[in-house]
Design an enzyme around this catalytic site. Structure first.
Site, PDB file in Angstrom:
ATOM      1  N   HIS A  95      77.048 -93.697  59.498  1.00 56.49           N
ATOM      2  CA  HIS A  95      75.937 -92.534  60.071  1.00 56.49           C
ATOM      3  C   HIS A  95      76.413 -92.462  61.386  1.00 56.49           C
ATOM      4  O   HIS A  95      77.152 -93.249  61.989  1.00 56.49           O
ATOM      5  CB  HIS A  95      74.504 -93.170  59.844  1.00 56.49           C
ATOM      6  CG  HIS A  95      74.261 -94.290  60.552  1.00 56.49           C
ATOM      7  ND1 HIS A  95      74.339 -94.273  61.940  1.00 56.49           N
ATOM      8  CD2 HIS A  95      74.074 -95.694  60.198  1.00 56.49           C
ATOM      9  CE1 HIS A  95      73.775 -95.691  62.449  1.00 56.49           C
ATOM     10  NE2 HIS A  95      73.652 -96.409  61.271  1.00 56.49           N
ATOM     11  N   GLU A 115      71.233-100.457  55.343  1.00 58.03           N
ATOM     12  CA  GLU A 115      71.660-101.674  56.522  1.00 58.03           C
ATOM     13  C   GLU A 115      71.109-103.251  55.917  1.00 58.03           C
ATOM     14  O   GLU A 115      70.041-103.090  55.431  1.00 58.03           O
ATOM     15  CB  GLU A 115      71.297-101.281  57.807  1.00 58.03           C
ATOM     16  CG  GLU A 115      71.998-102.265  58.772  1.00 58.03           C
ATOM     17  CD  GLU A 115      73.473-102.346  58.842  1.00 58.03           C
ATOM     18  OE1 GLU A 115      73.848-103.169  58.037  1.00 58.03           O
ATOM     19  OE2 GLU A 115      74.205-101.955  59.810  1.00 58.03           O
TER      20      GLU A 115
END
Length: 314
Positions: free
Chosen positions: A10, A85
């Site tokens: 990202h 994550e």
């Protein structure tokens, strides 16, 4: 007719800017992160990248990065929590100094190489197993010759690359940290091959981690397949072997970025990570040299190559 999966980190998040642990917290993209996502989307369009399927973490920093690319490429993105994550538990939302002050025993255990649940959440091996299952499941859903893309997170991508490539993760890592909006492509044929790793050519010639190491005094060597524009060093002008050349450059040029013309990058990249996992390269790769330690910052980075830095410039 190999299958391919490209992994994209990202863009910069607000927590990246402030230095807070974000884990599975939903920190949005920063203004700079949105710009990075736009540059990534433009690159994928300009270079003619085609994806047959797109998956993304449901956390907004990954989802919004995916949507920026989807808008340019006409993709439909499937959100999946498995691409999140690592869960850092009690560390979530804390700064690094706060973590050190509150959880000194955990921090020391991790420095010593212990595989513990970070903040009571997940361990790195937990993440690696989750990431492997998610990526291999996506691979199995593709047909021969198809190319999928996953928009995820730095820890997730590093863990699955290390797991699938049998690359050891330890305190002195052999792989550089994943850069925001970096592109990593895995090829699944008879065996796994890493076609591209941590490529941020749409933003800068060297990712943030490599640049931070250079500023900290490490030497960064760009291995180029062909002669780059500007001043450079040829391996045979410095020393009789590549290893000797790297050692000489590390001693002579701390804090600099130097180019070496080396036709075959793959053998050196494999040697650095101690795994025969890389595909042939026509681009560039950066090695970070810090004393006796060597790490791979990126691999097969797209052209155009930046001007090499000479010994007289910083």
């Amino acid at each position: 007719m190999a299958k391919r999966i490209t992994l994209v980190r990202h863009g910069e998040s607000e927590s990246n800017v402030t230095g807070h642990w974000q884990g599975q917290g939903d920190s949005p993209l920063s203004p700079h992160g949105r710009e990075q996502a736009s540059l990534l989307a433009a690159r994928l369009l300009d270079e003619g990248w085609h994806f047959d399927a797109a998956h993304a973490s449901d956390l907004s920093r990954a989802r919004d990065t995916a949507e920026a690319a989807a808008a340019r490429l006409g993709l439909s993105v499937k959100l999946d929590q498995r691409y999140r994550e690592i869960d850092v538990g009690r560390w979530e939302g804390l700064t690094r100094p706060e973590v050190v002050a509150r959880f000194p025993e955990e921090v020391q255990a991790l420095k010593d190489g212990a595989d513990i649940a970070i903040g009571g959440g997940e361990s790195w091996s937990d993440l690696a197993c989750r990431a492997e299952a998610a990526v291999l499941g996506f691979r199995d859903s593709l047909t021969e010759g198809q190319h999928g893309v996953v928009f995820a997170h730095g820890g997730f991508i590093a863990s699955v690359v290390a797991k699938l490539g049998a690359i050891a993760r330890h305190r002195k890592t052999r792989l550089g940290h994943m850069s925001n909006t970096s592109v990593t492509t895995l090829v699944f044929d008879r065996a796994l091959a890493i076609e591209r790793f941590n490529d941020t050519a749409h933003i800068e010639p060297l990712g943030a981690w490599g640049e931070a190491q250079r500023k900290g005094g490490a030497t960064v060597v760009a291995l180029e397949a062909t002669r780059p524009v500007g001043e450079h060093y040829l391996a045979d002008e410095v020393a009789p072997t590549l290893d000797a050349a790297l050692s000489a450059l590390s001693q002579r040029h701390p804090g600099e970025r130097i180019a070496l013309v080396v036709p075959d990058h793959r053998s050196k990249a494999d040697e650095v990570v101690q795994s025969a996992v890389f595909a042939p390269s026509r681009g560039r790769c950066h090695l970070v040299l810090d004393g006796q330690h060597r790490a791979l910052a990126d691999y097969n980075v797209a052209a155009p190559a930046p001007r090499a830095i000479s010994s007289s410039s910083q």
